[in-house]
Write an enzyme that holds these catalytic residues in place. Sequence first.
Site, PDB file in Angstrom:
ATOM      1  N   GLY A  36       0.453  -7.321   5.746  1.00 44.33           N
ATOM      2  CA  GLY A  36       0.523  -6.791   7.098  1.00 44.33           C
ATOM      3  C   GLY A  36      -0.437  -7.422   8.084  1.00 44.33           C
ATOM      4  CD  GLU A  50       4.677  -5.206  -1.905  1.00 44.19           C
ATOM      5  OE1 GLU A  50       4.302  -4.149  -1.356  1.00 44.19           O
ATOM      6  OE2 GLU A  50       5.032  -6.217  -1.270  1.00 44.19           O
TER       7      GLU A  50
END
Length: 266
Positions: free
Chosen positions: A24, A89
Amino acid sequence: MASSSSSSSNNSQEKHEVFLSFRGEDTRKTFTSHLHAALKRVEIATFIDYNLERGDEISGTLLRAIEDSKLSVIVFSKNFATSKWCLDEVKKIVDCKKHRGQIVVPIFYDIEPTHVRNQTGTFESAFNGHQVRFFDRPNKVQKWRDALREATNLSGWDCSVDRLESEIVEEIAMDVLGKLNRVYVGDLDEQIKKFEQLAELQKQYFIGTPHGAHWQRYQETVKQIRKLQMERHQRLLRIPSTMSSHVDDSNANNDFYNMWSNVFRF
């Protein structure tokens, strides 16, 4: 960082096709937001997580979101490897590729693919820190390294080329659409709707003021609607435009058009 749903909520129950993994702090407000918007424009439901708070381990919600996806997009950036959640992830995504046949599309944004693949540059610095932090779990760090190598060996997108970002994200969105074996006709539907509204106005105007020129304009609009509808049918059937370039306004071809219109009632 990771991913949440295309409606921009974090409801894991919403259906999605694509999982978007990214850090992010690097790309949330720039490249990733533009890519997410491009995916939405072509009606691809995307899980994108804007939640900044993370626990010590990747959440079950994100793990399920990855598992439920047909395709995962990984946006590698300079500081991607500093996030252990991002690395978790990638590992999960690679596992889903192996065991579930998930499609993976790596994107390299402001980072050389070789730095990701070989963990050099900023990735080397990040992994030096991980080796210290997880000195008692060397297998964990090695699995991250292996997952990065496997992900970066796949065909992907290098965004370091001198091109407009807006063009690249649109091409990536269409690439994802193709990999999902889907066809987008939303742009044609919008055009058809506008021409249909115009045709209705022209028809009413002709009724109120009968004149040959007014009827001709109405007929030209109807012709444009049929042309767009035929293009829509072709796109859905994946028929090359050259195969129907002979279609004109003859009665026979109008019958051909009407036949396809009866087949496709969307």
